[in-house]
Scaffold this active site. Structure first.
Site, PDB file in Angstrom:
ATOM      1  N   PRO A 187       0.788  -1.238   0.000  1.00  0.00           N
ATOM      2  CG  PRO A 187       0.013  -0.995   2.169  1.00  0.00           C
ATOM      3  CD  PRO A 187       0.729  -1.955   1.284  1.00  0.00           C
ATOM      4  CG  ASP A 213       0.322   0.158 -11.840  1.00  0.00           C
ATOM      5  OD1 ASP A 213       0.552   0.182 -13.045  1.00  0.00           O
ATOM      6  OD2 ASP A 213      -0.231  -0.778 -11.247  1.00  0.00           O
ATOM      7  CE  LYS A 221      -6.508   4.081 -14.639  1.00  0.00           C
ATOM      8  NZ  LYS A 221      -7.696   3.595 -15.239  1.00  0.00           N
ATOM      9  N   GLY A 234      -0.295  -2.465  -3.983  1.00  0.00           N
ATOM     10  CA  GLY A 234      -1.050  -3.452  -3.212  1.00  0.00           C
ATOM     11  C   GLY A 234      -0.686  -4.861  -3.626  1.00  0.00           C
ATOM     12  CG  ASP A 235      -2.215  -9.408  -4.061  1.00  0.00           C
ATOM     13  OD1 ASP A 235      -1.467 -10.107  -3.369  1.00  0.00           O
ATOM     14  OD2 ASP A 235      -2.754  -9.821  -5.119  1.00  0.00           O
ATOM     15  CG  MET A 260     -10.004   2.110  -8.147  1.00  0.00           C
ATOM     16  SD  MET A 260      -9.850   1.173  -9.659  1.00  0.00           S
ATOM     17  CE  MET A 260     -10.255  -0.478  -9.107  1.00  0.00           C
ATOM     18  CB  ALA A 296      -4.192   2.699   3.943  1.00  0.00           C
TER      19      ALA A 296
HETATM   20  N1  SAH Z   1      -3.851  -3.771  -6.444  1.00  0.00           N
HETATM   21  C1  SAH Z   1      -4.194  -2.714  -5.516  1.00  0.00           C
HETATM   22  C2  SAH Z   1      -5.444  -1.977  -5.905  1.00  0.00           C
HETATM   23  C3  SAH Z   1      -5.344  -1.236  -7.203  1.00  0.00           C
HETATM   24  S1  SAH Z   1      -6.791  -0.295  -7.548  1.00  0.00           S
HETATM   25  C4  SAH Z   1      -4.289  -3.291  -4.098  1.00  0.00           C
HETATM   26  O1  SAH Z   1      -4.283  -4.520  -3.945  1.00  0.00           O
HETATM   27  O2  SAH Z   1      -4.353  -2.513  -3.148  1.00  0.00           O
HETATM   28  C5  SAH Z   1      -6.357   1.267  -6.866  1.00  0.00           C
HETATM   29  C6  SAH Z   1      -7.198   1.541  -5.632  1.00  0.00           C
HETATM   30  O3  SAH Z   1      -6.611   0.887  -4.518  1.00  0.00           O
HETATM   31  C7  SAH Z   1      -7.262   3.000  -5.246  1.00  0.00           C
HETATM   32  O4  SAH Z   1      -8.231   3.692  -5.979  1.00  0.00           O
HETATM   33  C8  SAH Z   1      -7.624   2.887  -3.775  1.00  0.00           C
HETATM   34  O5  SAH Z   1      -8.999   2.612  -3.637  1.00  0.00           O
HETATM   35  C9  SAH Z   1      -6.876   1.637  -3.357  1.00  0.00           C
HETATM   36  N2  SAH Z   1      -5.593   1.961  -2.725  1.00  0.00           N
HETATM   37  C10 SAH Z   1      -4.351   1.652  -3.170  1.00  0.00           C
HETATM   38  N3  SAH Z   1      -3.412   2.064  -2.285  1.00  0.00           N
HETATM   39  C11 SAH Z   1      -4.077   2.625  -1.266  1.00  0.00           C
HETATM   40  C12 SAH Z   1      -3.675   3.224  -0.042  1.00  0.00           C
HETATM   41  N4  SAH Z   1      -2.377   3.324   0.309  1.00  0.00           N
HETATM   42  N5  SAH Z   1      -4.642   3.696   0.780  1.00  0.00           N
HETATM   43  C13 SAH Z   1      -5.935   3.576   0.462  1.00  0.00           C
HETATM   44  N6  SAH Z   1      -6.367   3.024  -0.679  1.00  0.00           N
HETATM   45  C14 SAH Z   1      -5.461   2.559  -1.534  1.00  0.00           C
END
Ligand code: SAH
Length: 463
Positions: free
Chosen positions: A224, A247, A269, A301-302, A382, A411
């Site tokens: 995150p 990304d 993007k 994230g994942d 999102m 987060a």
């Molecule tokens: N693969 C990522 C998600 C990608 S979609 C995962 O597993 O977390 C992108 C969305 O992830 C963002 O619009 C938001 O909703 C969330 N996101 C990613 N990083 C975040 C963070 N540090 N804090 C809160 N939401 C986050």
């Protein structure tokens, strides 16, 4: 960075030190490991210094320093532990053209000595610009434990073998060879008390035979945002990468962990703004890997959660390229941790939904009736722009307007924000909060009231 770390070649060079007490001894013990020509000025030198002089390891001059005594010296150490005398000798040395260090006096020193982990010829220098010597010692202790004492012998053997390793082409092939030597083959040869030069020869033969290897794509979760939440595998992959395709949400602090020579490509993007088209990303990673490169496709994230992973895997598979997935900590895990809650709870919710506010076609459709039920928990990715839509759908399907809704922005990052509200107030509260970082909306969970967010400094445990 006020001080720039460099390694100075002291072989055959003159190094002068003034002082004969404990501070002088500490510096001399280090300097005696070098091949410098050492001269010590001391009116009352410690017995060790006399002994080193007798053994011709340094030149001892039994008097206070005078102008001209530091001529041609590369470095000078003022180690008399007396501010006035140190200032006097330092002025002489400066006038004689030496680079000056005054022990325990950062401001008047032109250079400082780092904490050193010595596995000669491998040395690790640790500096904190004088800000945190305790931290430097903790890092040193950590490194001392981590670097096997055999590292020096491995590196010595490696140095002897460098010319022969040139039989492998510069770049990946040679790096792989050395990495295997230091990670596995070398330590194994030492454990078996084998001849290191022969072990290197055998390893080289194997690597020459193995040449022509193909590229590989690693789909890696960057977590995150907090670099401490990267997995060890993610760090290894970054260490190995020839190319990192990332990304927008991957922060600079994580990209900095990539191998220095790695090429970094941003395909992120901005919100709904212009993006590198997915098909261009697919083609790019395939092209890189087809050239035989190690490609790290770094996703926030994942990678398996809202990461358009399948499209990229399909492109890679169609091109006959191998891939690996390295999981990461998804935003929902980081967000729920930030509010001191659990995503599932016995007797409350036996399932949790990871859902998206919108997909490629616009606002995403979901089983709203199921989501509207009491005690449902969902992590909405999102979801910023879809807040009003989600709120409307849920209320229409009979959800309790008092259902807790918590948005967690950024987060796991230092600028994290938590906005707690209810389904009834979700709009306008989220809109008014003007979230501009990535935000995750947790439906059905409020921050735990007793929860205090206390940061765990990454190195605290080591100090
Ligand atoms: N693969 C990522 C998600 C990608 S979609 C995962 O597993 O977390 C992108 C969305 O992830 C963002 O619009 C938001 O909703 C969330 N996101 C990613 N990083 C975040 C963070 N540090 N804090 C809160 N939401 C986050």
């Amino acid at each position: 960075m006020q001080h720039f770390p460099i390694y100075v070649n002291l072989a055959g060079r003159r190094v002068v030190l003034s002082g004969g007490g404990d501070a002088a001894l500490a510096k001399l013990r280090l300097l005696l490991k070098t091949e410098a020509r050492l001269t010590v000025f001391a009116t009352d030198p410690a017995p060790e210094i006399r002994a080193w002089a007798a053994a011709k390891r340094l030149t001892l001059i039994d008097r206070a320093m005078a102008p001209g005594d530091a001529v041609c010296a590369t470095l000078f150490y003022a180690a008399d532990e007396d501010a006035a005398e140190d200032a006097r000798t330092a002025a002489i040395a400066r006038a004689d053209g030496a680079l000056v260090n005054i022990v325990d006096n950062l401001t008047d020193s032109a250079f400082i000595t780092p904490a050193i982990v010595d596995r000669d010829p491998v040395t690790v220098a640790i500096g904190t610009e004088g800000a945190a010597p305790v931290l430097a010692r903790a890092i040193k202790r950590d490194m001392e434990e981590r670097l096997p004492s055999s590292l020096g012998s491995l590196a010595e053997a490696g140095k002897r073998f460098r010319d022969r390793a040139a039989a492998l082409p510069h770049g990946r092939a040679r790096r792989d060879f050395w990495a295997e030597w230091y990670d596995r083959a070398g330590p194994a040869a030492i454990a078996a008390a084998a001849d290191l030069d022969k072990a290197l020869s055998r390893l080289l033969d194997r690597h020459i035979a193995r040449r022509g290897a193909t590229g590989h794509v690693h789909f890696v979760g960057a977590g995150p945002g907090d670099p401490d939440l990267l997995t060890m595998k993610a760090r290894h992959a970054l260490d190995w990468a020839d190319v990192v395709v990332h990304d927008r949400l991957v922060p600079a602090a994580i990209l900095e962990l990539a191998r220095r020579e790695a090429r970094i490509v941003d395909v992120g993007k901005e919100g709904f703004g212009p993006a590198t088209p997915q098909s261009a990303i697919d083609a790019m990673i395939v092209d890189f890997a087809a050239k035989g490169l190690q490609v790290v496709r770094l996703k926030s994230g994942d990678p398996t959660v809202f990461g358009r992973l399948d499209e990229e895997i399909e492109a890679v598979v169609a091109a006959g390229i191998d891939y690996t997935i390295v999981p990461g900590i998804t935003a929902a895990s980081a967000a729920v941790a930030a509010i001191g809650q659990s995503l599932t709870r016995r007797g409350r919710n036996g399932s949790v939904r990871l859902m998206t506010g919108h997909d490629t076609r616009g606002f995403a459709d979901h089983d709203w009736a199921a989501l509207a039920r009491k005690d449902e928990v969902a992590a909405i990715y999102m979801g910023k722009r879809a807040a009003r839509y989600i709120q409307g759908r849920l209320l229409m399907h009979g959800a309790d307007p008092a259902t807790p809704v918590t948005a967690i922005e950024n987060a796991s990052r230092p600028d994290a924000r938590i906005i707690a509200t209810t389904l009834a107030q979700m709009e306008p509260v989220l809109r008014d909060a003007a979230l501009d970082g990535p935000a995750l909306v947790l439906l059905g969970l409020a921050p735990r009231t007793s929860h205090e967010t206390a940061a765990i400094p990454a190195l605290e445990a080591a100090i």
